[in-house]
Each structure stands twice: as structure tokens, then as C-alpha cells.
Design an enzyme around this catalytic site. Structure first.
Site, PDB file in Angstrom:
ATOM      1  N   LYS B 106      10.987 -24.280 -55.985  1.00  0.00           N
ATOM      2  CA  LYS B 106      11.690 -23.615 -57.076  1.00  0.00           C
ATOM      3  C   LYS B 106      12.461 -24.680 -57.839  1.00  0.00           C
ATOM      4  O   LYS B 106      13.386 -25.286 -57.308  1.00  0.00           O
ATOM      5  CB  LYS B 106      12.651 -22.546 -56.546  1.00  0.00           C
ATOM      6  CG  LYS B 106      13.531 -21.979 -57.653  1.00  0.00           C
ATOM      7  CD  LYS B 106      14.566 -20.993 -57.165  1.00  0.00           C
ATOM      8  CE  LYS B 106      15.675 -20.867 -58.203  1.00  0.00           C
ATOM      9  NZ  LYS B 106      16.704 -19.896 -57.823  1.00  0.00           N
ATOM     10  N   GLY B 167      24.702 -15.578 -59.804  1.00  0.00           N
ATOM     11  CA  GLY B 167      25.871 -15.107 -59.069  1.00  0.00           C
ATOM     12  C   GLY B 167      26.774 -14.158 -59.833  1.00  0.00           C
ATOM     13  O   GLY B 167      27.823 -13.774 -59.340  1.00  0.00           O
ATOM     14  N   ALA B 193      17.980 -14.439 -60.525  1.00  0.00           N
ATOM     15  CA  ALA B 193      19.426 -14.586 -60.748  1.00  0.00           C
ATOM     16  C   ALA B 193      20.011 -13.497 -61.638  1.00  0.00           C
ATOM     17  O   ALA B 193      19.384 -13.063 -62.607  1.00  0.00           O
ATOM     18  CB  ALA B 193      19.772 -15.936 -61.344  1.00  0.00           C
ATOM     19  N   GLY B 194      21.210 -13.079 -61.284  1.00  0.00           N
ATOM     20  CA  GLY B 194      21.979 -12.182 -62.132  1.00  0.00           C
ATOM     21  C   GLY B 194      21.917 -10.715 -61.764  1.00  0.00           C
ATOM     22  O   GLY B 194      22.629  -9.897 -62.333  1.00  0.00           O
ATOM     23  N   ASN B 215      20.022 -13.676 -54.366  1.00  0.00           N
ATOM     24  CA  ASN B 215      20.766 -14.143 -53.197  1.00  0.00           C
ATOM     25  C   ASN B 215      22.138 -13.463 -53.129  1.00  0.00           C
ATOM     26  O   ASN B 215      22.422 -12.647 -52.256  1.00  0.00           O
ATOM     27  CB  ASN B 215      20.904 -15.671 -53.238  1.00  0.00           C
ATOM     28  CG  ASN B 215      21.457 -16.286 -51.954  1.00  0.00           C
ATOM     29  OD1 ASN B 215      21.212 -17.445 -51.669  1.00  0.00           O
ATOM     30  ND2 ASN B 215      22.198 -15.545 -51.150  1.00  0.00           N
ATOM     31  N   THR B 216      22.976 -13.738 -54.129  1.00  0.00           N
ATOM     32  CA  THR B 216      24.354 -13.258 -54.082  1.00  0.00           C
ATOM     33  C   THR B 216      24.451 -11.734 -54.022  1.00  0.00           C
ATOM     34  O   THR B 216      25.323 -11.194 -53.340  1.00  0.00           O
ATOM     35  CB  THR B 216      25.129 -13.780 -55.305  1.00  0.00           C
ATOM     36  OG1 THR B 216      24.911 -15.189 -55.402  1.00  0.00           O
ATOM     37  CG2 THR B 216      26.624 -13.525 -55.166  1.00  0.00           C
TER      38      THR B 216
END
Lengths: 66, 264
Positions: B106, B167, B193-194, B215-216
Site C-alpha cells: 500500500k 483517522g 481512510a475516513g 483502521n481507526t
């Protein structure tokens, strides 16, 4: 002679090779990858890769990340 | 299209997966929570980062590669923390060596610390070198249809536009752009993301994305394992809704019961 190991100064014997350094650090069985002066050093070449004074060595491993 | 989830697989760089949820492995309390959350997510592809080994410290600390063994997961090493093409390329070479020649990466080259938006110029430069060196590159980029196309044309294996800043948990900020990117693409498009919650993941899938990487949103939930399960279902629901083809939205009402046969 002096090298920089993961950003920190370290004294090592002259004409040590990478395999010797890895053994000295007790990392022989660890899953790691290494670069010297920003160039990858494949593990197949650790033996015989002689370190030089002022070499910048990075030893990395995998961590959690996103 | 089949409505059987088992046959609705997703392929990237010649590898085929059932799960369309890709997860990061950072920010968890400990390795046990990491493992439990990732199990609950059903993810088959997990991102990892490469960092300096702690020389002489914590040698016995559980390792991410032992917690999530390669027999069970496909690793996607990332270049998180890289702000230029050169460090991103070095990181990928180290990761490939670390993982015995595994060439899926990635690529993310960041622009600044406040936004963590991609530096697309550096990203293009790094992608070009990595592809020439035989890497299969899944690339993080902006929700910009032009740049997504450029990265595809360069030979990236998948293009991964952000939903919102890394995040941030803001969800898909520009649905029209994500849809345009999907419609124009011949390679898998994954929102990366986001995403903040399960409905955000469903939205991304309803827009036609091939998958979502997060992830977050899982790791920072009050209950990460439960959120991982919710995300799995959100992804599946969104995918099925996309395949089903939603009804057109209309401004005014349309009665669901027949108007014929009323007895009054």
C-alpha cells in the site's frame, strides 16, 4: 569504528560483517530487514557484507499500522 | 450478477478474496484485541507498517506477524509516515525483503501532518518506480477522478481514494467524486481512510467501490470487536444494495398499497 544503528551511534569491531552484527545484537532468529546507507541489504548477503566506518544501518521489523 | 455472497469475490493483482473489508492493525490496546477485532471483521487483507526494531528491548514482545500469521492473512505493508517518494520506495523494498518477496504494497505518500492528504506528485513518482521494480501497488490518493485515472494508467493494481482525512471518521465527503472514480475505473477502487461507522462503509459500497480499507474506525470504537462485526455487515449490506440496484429517489410520495379496490 563507529556506525549509526537505527539512528544511534554504536562502536563495533573493524571488518565486522552484517551477519556478525546481527548475531551481536541477538537478532539472528528475528524477522527483520536491513538497509545500509539507504540501500537494501538482502539477508542472503549478510555474510560477507563488511561494514564500514560511519555506515548508517537501519534494522526494521513489522508493527501494527493502518 | 449473482446474489450469492460466496461467488461475489474481489480480485486484486491476481489474488482473489471473499471479504471486501480490509483492515489496519494499528492503535489497538494489545495484540489480543488486535486479533479479536480482525477476526470479527472477517478481513483477509491486513495492513502492517515497518518501523525500526527496538535493539535490545522487548525481544519477546508479541509480534504482529505472529498474532496474524501469513497462513491466515494477506499482508499489505504500508508506507505510512512517508512524506516523499524516496522514503516510500525504501520502505517498500524493506517490506518485500522482510516478507520474503511478497510484493503487494500500500503506497501512501503524505503531504502534511495536519491533513495527511496525499502528495500526489510524490505518489505518482513513487508508484512509477515501484511498478517498474515489480511491486503490485495499491495506492492511497485523493478523491480526485483525474489522479485516480493517472494512477490506474501507470499500472497500479488498485486505486484507493480517501473518504475523508485519515483517522477523521467523517465518512464519504464527496460521493459524486467516488462514484465518478468507480465508473471510470478498470482496476479495483477501494475507499481508504475516513470512514467512521458502519453506515459510512455501506455508503462507500453502495457507490460501487470494490472494498473499504479502515483502521481507526474499528480500533478507536468503544468496543472495537463489536464495531469490527458491524463494519463487516455494513460492507456486506452496501455491496448487496449496490448489486441489487437501488430505486430512483423521488421528491414526492408513491403509495405502497393499491389504490384500486378501496371500499370507501
Amino acid at each position: 569504528m563507529q556506525i549509526y544503528l537505527n539512528g544511534l551511534e554504536k562502536q563495533i569491531p573493524d571488518s565486522l560483517d552484517m551477519a556478525g552484527l546481527i548475531e551481536m545484537l541477538d537478532l539472528t532468529d528475528q524477522r527483520i530487514a536491513v538497509e545500509v546507507n539507504e540501500e537494501l541489504v538482502p539477508r542472503t548477503t549478510f555474510s560477507g557484507h563488511i561494514l564500514n566506518d560511519q555506515d548508517r544501518i537501519e534494522i526494521i521489523h513489522a508493527v501494527g499500522g493502518g | 450478477m449473482s446474489n450469492d455472497n460466496q461467488t461475489d469475490s474481489f480480485s486484486v493483482a491476481g489474488r482473489t478474496f471473499t471479504s471486501r473489508l480490509l483492515v489496519g492493525t494499528g492503535k489497538y490496546k494489545d495484540m489480543a484485541e488486535t486479533r479479536a477485532a480482525i477476526d470479527a471483521s472477517g478481513a483477509e487483507i491486513v495492513t502492517i507498517a515497518v518501523r525500526r526494531t527496538n535493539i535490545g528491548q522487548n525481544q519477546d514482545e508479541p509480534n504482529i506477524l505472529e498474532t496474524l500469521p501469513p497462513s491466515e492473512y494477506t499482508y499489505l505493508p504500508n508506507t505510512a509516515g512517508c512524506y516523499d517518494a524516496k522514503t516510500a520506495i525504501r520502505t517498500c523494498r524493506l517490506a518485500r525483503e522482510l516478507l520474503d518477496g511478497h510484493n503487494l504494497v500500500k503506497l501512501e505518500v503524505l503531504g502534511d501532518e495536519q491533513t495527511l492528504f496525499p502528495d500526489v506528485v510524490q505518489t505518482l513518482e513513487a508508484a512509477e518506480v515501484l511498478i517498474k521494480e515489480g511491486f503490485d501497488v495499491m495506492v492511497y490518493t485523493n478523491d480526485d477522478p483525474i489522479m485516480a485515472k493517472r494512477l490506474e494508467e501507470l499500472g497500479c493494481a488498485a486505486v484507493m481514494p480517501l473518504a475523508a482525512p485519515i483517522g477523521s471518521g467523517l465518512g464519504v465527503r464527496n460521493r459524486l467524486n467516488i462514484r465518478t472514480i468507480v465508473e471510470n475505473a478498470k482496476v479495483p477502487i477501494l475507499v481508504d481512510a475516513g470512514v467512521g461507522t458502519a453506515s459510512d462503509a455501506a455508503v462507500a459500497m453502495e457507490l460501487g467501490c470494490d472494498g473499504v480499507l479502515m483502521n481507526t474506525a474499528i480500533a478507536a470504537a468503544q468496543n472495537p470487536v463489536l464495531m469490527a462485526s458491524a463494519m463487516k455487515k455494513g460492507i456486506q449490506a452496501g455491496r448487496e444494495a449496490y448489486l441489487a440496484g437501488r430505486m430512483p429517489a423521488k421528491r414526492f410520495a408513491s403509495a405502497s398499497s393499491p389504490t384500486d379496490g378501496l371500499f370507501f
